[in-house]
Write a protein that holds these residues in place. Structure first.
Motif, short mmCIF file in Angstrom:
data_model
loop_
_atom_site.label_atom_id
_atom_site.label_comp_id
_atom_site.label_asym_id
_atom_site.label_seq_id
_atom_site.Cartn_x
_atom_site.Cartn_y
_atom_site.Cartn_z
N PRO A 48 0.82 -1.22 0.00
CA PRO A 48 0.00 0.00 0.00
C PRO A 48 0.85 1.27 0.00
N ILE A 49 0.31 2.32 -0.57
CA ILE A 49 1.04 3.59 -0.64
C ILE A 49 1.46 4.05 0.75
N SER A 50 0.58 3.90 1.72
CA SER A 50 0.91 4.34 3.08
C SER A 50 2.13 3.61 3.62
N ALA A 51 2.27 2.32 3.29
CA ALA A 51 3.42 1.55 3.75
C ALA A 51 4.70 1.99 3.05
N THR A 52 4.58 2.35 1.77
CA THR A 52 5.75 2.85 1.04
C THR A 52 6.25 4.14 1.67
N LEU A 53 5.32 5.05 1.98
CA LEU A 53 5.71 6.31 2.62
C LEU A 53 6.28 6.07 4.02
N LYS A 54 5.69 5.12 4.74
CA LYS A 54 6.19 4.80 6.08
C LYS A 54 7.60 4.25 6.01
N GLN A 69 7.94 -2.85 4.35
CA GLN A 69 7.24 -3.17 3.10
C GLN A 69 6.81 -4.63 3.06
#
Length: 564
Positions: A48-54, A69
């Motif tokens: 998910p995008i949120s996990a990439t940013l995290k 990731q």
């Protein structure tokens, strides 16, 4: 207010509303397109995008970022009724504006490596990295199609040759000289490995030793190191468009420093070009092993008018960049594991002693220290296993330069649209338990001796096609050893730290020989123990962020063998 003013105000308001009616939907559409998953790929597991940013904001380097990731994509798999490891073969990752396909199945990596026209590389200019593009230009590593073929034709003779170990040995002697002064003092491992590989590469590339070992703060070394540091700033990675904004002082300064580095490179080329022309005019032959890379390229370029001076400069710079940080990273990992496992250090040293004989370190100076010959370094089978296992667990480059699909392709049962970014997950495939067995995360160099003996082909799981070892002996000879195959095909493309196919790393042979020379001389001179933070001491070191991978916060105590 007059009627005219009222009408003008209404007209202006209407124009503004019309403009907003156009702009808002346009930007909304652009945002939607930047985050929407392509329908043809929507069924694949994704991070998910949120996990990439995290992950980007997670401290501790690549290993920790990767952990975030992996946990996120495993959770996604479970929530969508898939096996939690379904992501390993193929999954999606958001690349800050578009979705890319991550490949972790050896046969898929093989397809990408062997079909360069279908899977060309993304170049810096394609993704807005203007400063990177200016610095490295177009070269044998970063080009495609006819341009790549031209660069490859000129670069091939420079690399497909025998290598003298004396260049590596000369710089390693200087390393020993410096480490002798630091015995009993914790040594920052990456700093010293980066300096010795920089010296080796400058000598091998253009015949001029930058002497970073003795003078780490010299102007050209500092200029180069600062440039590399600034070009890897996270801000530029996340928002490459900033590289085009020359109003930013840092951007202007990087442009200035690239120009200054170019002046240095141009000066080196001019001097070397004059030497080559004078030698050829006099009819003086020079042995292949005594010519540096620049000499070889200049001679090849003389016979190819399409190869410009800018091309020569760009290849010189990319060899300089790619050839020392990667090898330094690999040396750090090998030295770290040899410290973490004293039994392997003892075994590797015994092998070196059996080939080179012992040395009285109390009377032999660093300047007179023996350098293994090309034939001798090729006999270091177990040391090669150490290097190979270190490259499996900590590949110097976690994933090769991003590719893209030049046309629609089908991999497995997945139809991948044209223009899709493709990422070869070297780190993931080389640690996959389904391929390497339950000990996939364990440093076990003996697995490569088992491979040679016909035991477990690449790991105890024995799941890689053993029939894929065509030409592995030929490739192994090129890499400097006939005993431990180094070709990706020898392992079904499950071990690919140097890539594969036509675009296999040109410097593989040079790097492996250099590592064997440096490590063997260190083993002959010293015994070493590990110091550092708790993570390093327990076998789970932090790592650097970014593409280059190596343990950090690792320090060693070197002790001269035989010294009281």
């Amino acid at each position: 207010m007059s009627a005219l003013a009222t009408a003008t105000s209404v007209s202006a308001g209407s124009a503004l509303l019309t403009l907003l009616a156009v702009i808002v939907p346009y930007f909304a559409y652009k945002i939607y397109k930047s985050i929407a998953v392509p329908s043809a790929l929507a069924h694949l597991p994704r991070i998910p995008i949120s996990a990439t940013l995290k992950s980007v904001l997670t401290p501790g380097g690549f290993i920790n970022e990767n952990k975030v990731q992996v946990e996120a994509v495993q959770k996604y798999c479970v929530e969508h009724g898939m096996d939690k490891d379904a992501w390993r073969d193929m999954h999606l990752i958001w690349l800050f504006g578009t979705w890319g396909v991550v490949l972790g199945k050896p046969e898929h990596l093989r397809t990408v490596f062997l079909n360069t026209d279908t899977f060309p590389k993304f170049l810096y200019g394609d993704v807005g990295f203007e400063l990177h593009q200016k610095f490295v230009g177009f070269n044998v590593i970063l080009s495609n199609g006819d341009m790549w073929k031209l660069h490859r034709k000129v670069a091939n003779p420079a690399f497909h040759r025998s290598w003298s170990t004396q260049v590596m040995g000369t710089c390693t002697r200087t390393l020993l000289e410096q480490l002798d002064l630091l015995t009993g003092t914790p040594v920052d491992l990456f700093d010293w490995m980066q300096r010795v590989t920089l010296d080796v590469l400058s000598l091998a590339t253009f015949g001029q030793n930058l002497d970073a070992l003795r003078n780490p703060n010299s102007h050209i070394v500092t200029l180069y190191n600062d440039l590399m540091k600034d070009l890897q700033r996270p801000l530029f990675q996340l928002m490459p468009f900033l590289q085009k904004v020359k109003l930013i002082p840092l951007v202007r300064d990087i442009h200035r420093r690239i120009d200054e580095f170019d002046e240095f490179v141009e000066g080196v080329i001019k001097v070397k070009e004059a030497e080559v022309k004078q030698r050829l005019a006099a009819g003086i032959a020079k042995d292949e092993k005594d010519r540096d890379l620049l000499e070889c390229m200049i001679e090849a370029a003389m016979n190819d008018p399409e190869f410009t001076r800018r091309d020569l400069r760009s290849n010189l710079v990319i060899f300089f960049i790619a050839g020392h940080d990667t090898t330094a990273s690999s040396l750090v990992t090998s030295l770290y594991y040899l410290a973490l496992h004293p039994e392997f250090q003892t075994k590797a040293r015994a092998e070196v002693l059996s080939v080179l004989g012992d040395v009285d370190n109390t009377t032999t100076s660093a300047a007179d220290f023996p350098v293994p010959t090309t034939a001798e370094q090729a006999q270091f089978d177990f040391l090669t296993c150490i290097i190979k296992e270190a490259l499996r667990l900590y590949p110097a480059v976690t994933g090769l330069p991003l590719r893209r699909t030049a046309k629609p392709v089908t991999m497995g049962n997945v139809a991948i649209p044209k223009g899709t970014p493709i990422h070869a997950d070297i780190y993931g495939v080389q640690r996959n338990p389904a391929i390497w067995g339950d000990d996939a995360g364990v440093f076990r160099p003996e697995r490569w001796l088992e491979d040679r003996a016909g035991g477990a082909k690449v790991g105890s799981a024995n799941k890689v096609n053993a029939g894929a070892s065509v030409n592995s002996e030929k490739d192994a000879v090129k890499a400097g050893t006939t005993a431990i195959p180094m070709a990706p095909s020898a392992h079904g493309f499950a071990w690919v730290p140097f890539g594969g196919g036509q675009r296999l790393c040109l410097g593989q042979q040079f790097s492996l020989i250099e590592q064997r020379v440096v490590l063997s001389m260190l083993l002959l001179r010293y015994e070493w123990t590990l110091v550092g933070d708790a993570d390093a001491l327990t076998g789970h070191p932090k790592t650097a962020s970014g593409v280059l991978l190596h343990p950090v916060n690792v320090k060693l105590n070197f002790k001269i063998r035989g010294a009281k």
